[in-house]
Design a protein around this motif. Sequence first.
Motif, mmCIF file in Angstrom:
data_model
loop_
_atom_site.group_PDB
_atom_site.id
_atom_site.type_symbol
_atom_site.label_atom_id
_atom_site.label_comp_id
_atom_site.label_asym_id
_atom_site.label_seq_id
_atom_site.Cartn_x
_atom_site.Cartn_y
_atom_site.Cartn_z
ATOM 1 N N GLN A 94 0.827 -1.203 0.000
ATOM 2 C CA GLN A 94 0.000 0.000 0.000
ATOM 3 C C GLN A 94 0.862 1.254 0.000
ATOM 4 O O GLN A 94 0.601 2.208 -0.732
ATOM 5 C CB GLN A 94 -0.951 -0.009 1.199
ATOM 6 N N ALA A 131 -0.518 -6.094 -4.574
ATOM 7 C CA ALA A 131 -1.690 -5.225 -4.598
ATOM 8 C C ALA A 131 -1.747 -4.526 -5.944
ATOM 9 O O ALA A 131 -0.718 -4.092 -6.471
ATOM 10 C CB ALA A 131 -1.628 -4.205 -3.471
ATOM 11 N N ARG A 133 -3.466 -1.372 -7.985
ATOM 12 C CA ARG A 133 -4.121 -0.077 -7.757
ATOM 13 C C ARG A 133 -5.601 -0.160 -8.132
ATOM 14 O O ARG A 133 -5.960 -0.650 -9.194
ATOM 15 C CB ARG A 133 -3.432 1.005 -8.588
ATOM 16 N N GLU A 135 -7.889 -1.989 -6.720
ATOM 17 C CA GLU A 135 -8.525 -3.232 -6.284
ATOM 18 C C GLU A 135 -8.358 -3.362 -4.787
ATOM 19 O O GLU A 135 -7.292 -3.097 -4.252
ATOM 20 C CB GLU A 135 -7.915 -4.439 -6.993
ATOM 21 N N GLU A 136 -9.408 -3.789 -4.126
ATOM 22 C CA GLU A 136 -9.367 -3.865 -2.668
ATOM 23 C C GLU A 136 -8.810 -5.180 -2.149
ATOM 24 O O GLU A 136 -8.348 -5.250 -1.020
ATOM 25 C CB GLU A 136 -10.765 -3.632 -2.091
ATOM 26 N N LYS A 137 -8.862 -6.222 -2.947
ATOM 27 C CA LYS A 137 -8.456 -7.537 -2.467
ATOM 28 C C LYS A 137 -6.969 -7.776 -2.753
ATOM 29 O O LYS A 137 -6.576 -7.974 -3.888
ATOM 30 C CB LYS A 137 -9.282 -8.618 -3.146
#
Length: 167
Positions: A94, A131, A133, A135-137
Amino acid sequence: MQAIQSLFPDDIVAMARRVVEENAAIGRKIVLAESCTGGLVAAAITEIPGSSAVLDRAYVTYSNEAKQSDLGVPLDILDAFGAVSVACCFAMTQGALERSEADVAVAVSGIAGPDGATDLKPLGTVVFAKAIRGEEKPDADERLFAGENRCGVRLQATLCALELLLP
């Protein structure tokens, strides 16, 4: 005397080439947040001509202090779970995405040895997170490279991190 063609074994070079070619083909930029690999993932990618079209930047945050200051990993995550944890690697991805123009981030943190192992986190434990960019999962995984020495753990971790960067 024959010149060295690459700093890395053939399997890592082949995977790095795929990472560069496949990400370039879709216009995707990557950012790396490395700890136990100490920049080996970035070095493998930059072995490949054309890598500048894909690699936005790479962070080598070996110490917990660097993880906090360079990537914004919260102290409470480090205190509660440690640097070799899914929570830490996710926070590393993140922070890397927030500080870059990349589309995808991969983080790696582990215990390459010979010191640092515990009963819960034995030598060869390596955690990865990816991760994308928007996308939450997140995608996270923990591997144990048992029987490997420090160099072997770091090379195996490099190969795994490269695999995560494939589209």
